[in-house]
Design a protein around this motif. Structure first.
Motif, PDB file in Angstrom:
ATOM      1  N   VAL A  26       0.574  -1.073   0.136  1.00 16.51           N
ATOM      2  CA  VAL A  26       0.249   0.043   0.545  1.00 16.51           C
ATOM      3  C   VAL A  26       0.793   1.383   0.249  1.00 16.51           C
ATOM      4  N   SER A  29       2.716   1.698  -3.471  1.00 15.41           N
ATOM      5  CA  SER A  29       1.103   2.009  -4.729  1.00 15.41           C
ATOM      6  C   SER A  29       0.172   2.552  -4.710  1.00 15.41           C
ATOM      7  N   PRO A  30      -0.424   2.808  -5.170  1.00 15.81           N
ATOM      8  CA  PRO A  30      -1.886   2.792  -4.627  1.00 15.81           C
ATOM      9  C   PRO A  30      -2.129   1.632  -4.829  1.00 15.81           C
ATOM     10  N   ARG A  31      -1.849   1.540  -6.338  1.00 15.77           N
ATOM     11  CA  ARG A  31      -2.499  -0.017  -6.992  1.00 15.77           C
ATOM     12  C   ARG A  31      -2.570  -1.387  -6.838  1.00 15.77           C
ATOM     13  N   ASP A  33      -3.634  -3.389  -4.426  1.00 21.77           N
ATOM     14  CA  ASP A  33      -5.295  -4.292  -3.594  1.00 21.77           C
ATOM     15  C   ASP A  33      -4.413  -5.293  -2.434  1.00 21.77           C
ATOM     16  N   ARG A  34      -4.524  -4.268  -1.313  1.00 24.35           N
ATOM     17  CA  ARG A  34      -4.402  -5.076  -0.020  1.00 24.35           C
ATOM     18  C   ARG A  34      -5.121  -5.954   0.546  1.00 24.35           C
TER      19      ARG A  34
END
Length: 372
Positions: A26, A29-31, A33-34
């Protein structure tokens, strides 16, 4: 009282480690997917061994990362410095061979970056299996790298018998394939790298002892760093009393000496306690001689069986007519790879590969705590 249970290696990649990796994703990158990663990583985790967990977590990264491989690598590179343990980094490094075998140049460059945080010695093996010559070409370049982790990857990743690693038959059949890497690193300033080189050479000695001795005989031991590698590379052959290996170390196969004493104290111990071995050697030679002193401990196994393991004691020059006293201490405790059993344990003193004396100690049975 029973001995406390040691933490299992696989626990290093438990739920806490998965949370750390997720947080790193996280932050990178905001990309990332946690939720997708955590769900996939925790599913079925409990039953897996440590290396199975490495691969499982690598697979769990896939739904959390961009589908485009270059974009995924960029995120993994940004995640690595945020991790808190090498095994976490190994798990993200394993993503590379699982998804990047068709993009070799980009993948190998990523492994050279990621290995600084958690060794890529396992991740490089599928690339070697796919193209040993081409991959070794890059690894030879790594052996000149300024970073010790990258240099070590060149040696460790190409080991013929890498523990836990997939076997690459070509290395066991032809030691010359990786020999240029070992030659480059034979006086490396890093102990971390030198240990890998010695272990790599020791692996070779288990399949090609003749090649190993011949190759090392061409190395100069004037540099103490190289001399250290040679000694440790020959350790398995020396433990077997191999005459050629002993000769290369300057030790004749038959040492001229008398064992004036070989004792173990105390005579009986409980698991977790230590024994002390005392050795007294007296030279009967008219000249100084190199002696290699080891001891072989015969562990008690179930059903009356025995399993022997050789431990290094000391290699030194024994002055003509002189006496030398050696002492070592060993704690008798369980490891994940070795469990102890009660009974009489025989210990043999080895000098230049030959048994020169024996002693013994008893391991007492552990008392069983009363039922509640």
């Amino acid at each position: 009282m029973s001995e406390p249970r040691s933490p299992l290696l696989k626990d290093l990649l438990g739920p806490d480690a998965i949370a750390t990796i997720a947080d790193a994703g996280v932050a990178a990158s905001p990309r990332f997917d946690r939720a997708a990663f955590v769900a996939a990583a925790l599913a079925g985790l409990d039953t897996l061994s440590v290396m199975q967990r490495v691969r499982h977590i690598a697979d769990a990264l896939h739904p959390a990362l961009p589908a485009a491989y270059p974009a995924a690598l960029n995120i993994l590179r940004a995640m690595a410095p945020r991790l808190t343990h090498a095994f976490q980094a190994m798990a993200i490094t394993e993503y590379v061979p699982r998804h990047g075998l068709s993009d070799v140049d980009r993948s190998l460059a990523a492994l050279a970056d990621l290995t600084r945080f958690g060794s890529a010695e396992f991740a490089i093996r599928p690339f070697l299996a796919q193209d040993v010559v081409g991959t070794l070409r890059t690894m030879r370049q790594w052996s000149h790298h300024e970073n010790e982790h990258v240099r070590r990857l060149a040696s460790e990743g190409s080991r013929p018998r890498l523990p836990w690693g997939s076997r690459i038959a070509a290395f066991r059949q032809d030691p010359t394939l990786a020999a240029p890497i070992l030659d480059t690193l034979r006086a490396d300033p890093s102990v971390y790298v030198r240990k890998s080189v010695a272990n790599h050479l020791n692996d070779i000695g288990k399949d090609r002892p003749d090649w190993l001795v011949a190759h090392l005989s061409n190395w100069s031991d004037a540099d103490p760093r190289t001399a250290w590698i040679i000694r440790h590379a020959l350790r398995s052959l020396v433990k077997q009393g191999d005459p050629a290996a002993l000769t290369l170390l300057g030790a004749s196969h038959e040492a001229e000496l008398v064992v004036d004493g070989f004792t173990i104290a105390p005579a009986a111990v409980t698991l977790g306690e230590a024994i002390t071995l005392d050795v007294r050697l007296r030279s009967t030679a008219s000249v100084d001689q190199r002696v290699v002193v080891d001891y072989r401990l015969h562990y008690v196994r179930p059903h009356g069986r025995r399993a022997a393991k050789v431990f290094k004691l000391k290699t030194f020059d024994l002055v003509a007519g002189a006496t030398a006293t050696l002492t070592t201490r060993q704690t008798i405790r369980n490891f994940s790879t070795r469990r102890h059993h009660a009974g009489d344990h025989v210990v043999e003193l080895l000098v230049n590969g030959k048994v020169r004396a024996t002693a013994a100690f008893a391991l007492r049975a552990l008392s069983v705590p009363p039922a509640a």
